[in-house]
Design a protein around this motif. Structure first.
Motif, mmCIF file in Angstrom:
data_model
loop_
_atom_site.group_PDB
_atom_site.id
_atom_site.type_symbol
_atom_site.label_atom_id
_atom_site.label_comp_id
_atom_site.label_asym_id
_atom_site.label_seq_id
_atom_site.Cartn_x
_atom_site.Cartn_y
_atom_site.Cartn_z
ATOM 1 N N LYS A 1 1.384 7.047 -6.519
ATOM 2 C CA LYS A 1 0.338 8.028 -6.829
ATOM 3 C C LYS A 1 0.795 9.426 -6.444
ATOM 4 N N LEU A 2 1.392 9.539 -5.280
ATOM 5 C CA LEU A 2 1.884 10.825 -4.805
ATOM 6 C C LEU A 2 2.949 11.370 -5.757
ATOM 7 N N TRP A 3 3.857 10.493 -6.183
ATOM 8 C CA TRP A 3 4.927 10.893 -7.096
ATOM 9 C C TRP A 3 4.349 11.388 -8.422
ATOM 10 N N LYS A 4 3.384 10.647 -8.975
ATOM 11 C CA LYS A 4 2.749 11.043 -10.234
ATOM 12 C C LYS A 4 2.003 12.360 -10.078
ATOM 13 N N GLY A 5 1.287 12.504 -8.993
ATOM 14 C CA GLY A 5 0.556 13.749 -8.736
ATOM 15 C C GLY A 5 1.498 14.933 -8.644
ATOM 16 N N THR A 6 2.613 14.742 -7.981
ATOM 17 C CA THR A 6 3.601 15.805 -7.840
ATOM 18 C C THR A 6 4.160 16.192 -9.207
ATOM 19 N N LEU A 7 4.517 15.178 -10.010
ATOM 20 C CA LEU A 7 5.060 15.441 -11.348
ATOM 21 C C LEU A 7 4.040 16.172 -12.219
ATOM 22 N N LEU B 1 0.829 -1.208 0.000
ATOM 23 C CA LEU B 1 0.000 0.000 0.000
ATOM 24 C C LEU B 1 0.858 1.250 0.000
ATOM 25 N N LEU B 2 1.938 1.202 0.735
ATOM 26 C CA LEU B 2 2.849 2.327 0.781
ATOM 27 C C LEU B 2 3.469 2.571 -0.602
ATOM 28 N N ILE B 3 3.817 1.501 -1.310
ATOM 29 C CA ILE B 3 4.403 1.634 -2.654
ATOM 30 C C ILE B 3 3.373 2.235 -3.601
#
Length: 187
Positions: free
Chosen positions: A32-38, A25-27
């Motif tokens: 998702k967080l990484w994609k959203g940030t990008l 779940l953390l991965i």
């Protein structure tokens, strides 16, 4: 390796499964967080850039294929129309040639008929003249007889027959054949 397994077993299987699920779940959430940030920064991943480049190339190739296809279809239509035009032109030329051959045939037939009529008239005149000359001298020479008969045969082949058999030939055959002095027939 056995020691790791013993330690995992001592922690309890439920705890381990829970840890593995939490890590997964953390991965997922980290991704998702990484994609959203990008996305919020307007940045793209290397994979997205490759996909975008590939889509662009596919679009360009599709456009080129459509252009070539349209050009090919247009050329096919032009060639087809040219083929129809050539066929129609050949048909017209063939009809013209047929008409010219028919006209030429008519001209040749007319010429042959006229030539035949002229030949008959000319031979008739010559036969009458020869007949008159031989009858007035009262005899005929072997050469004169041969010439008269040859001309009479040609006269008949060209269609003349009216007076030749009825008057001229019987009167010439009735004449005596004279061999002139010093001729090859006397030697």
């Amino acid at each position: 390796m056995i020691s790791v397994l013993n330690e995992i077993n001592s922690q309890g299987i439920f705890t381990i499964i829970l840890c593995v699920v939490l890590v997964l779940l953390l991965i997922v959430e980290g991704t998702k967080l990484w994609k959203g940030t990008l996305e919020s920064l307007g940045l793209k991943t290397n994979k997205e850039l490759q996909e975008q480049s590939l889509n662009k190339r596919l679009d360009e190739l599709e456009h080129k294929i459509k252009t070539v296809e349209n050009s090919f279809m247009n050329n096919q239509e032009v060639y087809h129309n040219q083929s129809i035009e050539i066929r129609n032109h050949l048909q017209e030329n063939q009809e013209n040639l047929s008409n010219q051959i028919t006209e030429l045939s008519t001209v040749i037939n007319d010429f042959a008929t006229t030539s035949k009529e002229c030949t008959v008239a000319s031979f008739r005149s010559s036969l009458w003249r020869m007949h008159r000359d031989f009858v007035s001298q009262g005899y005929i020479t072997p050469d004169g007889l041969k010439t008269f008969l040859d001309m009479g045969n040609l006269y008949e082949r060209c269609g003349g027959d009216d007076i030749y058999h009825e008057k001229l030939l019987p009167e010439i055959k009735a004449l005596e054949v004279h061999y002139p002095e010093g001729s090859v027939y006397n030697e």
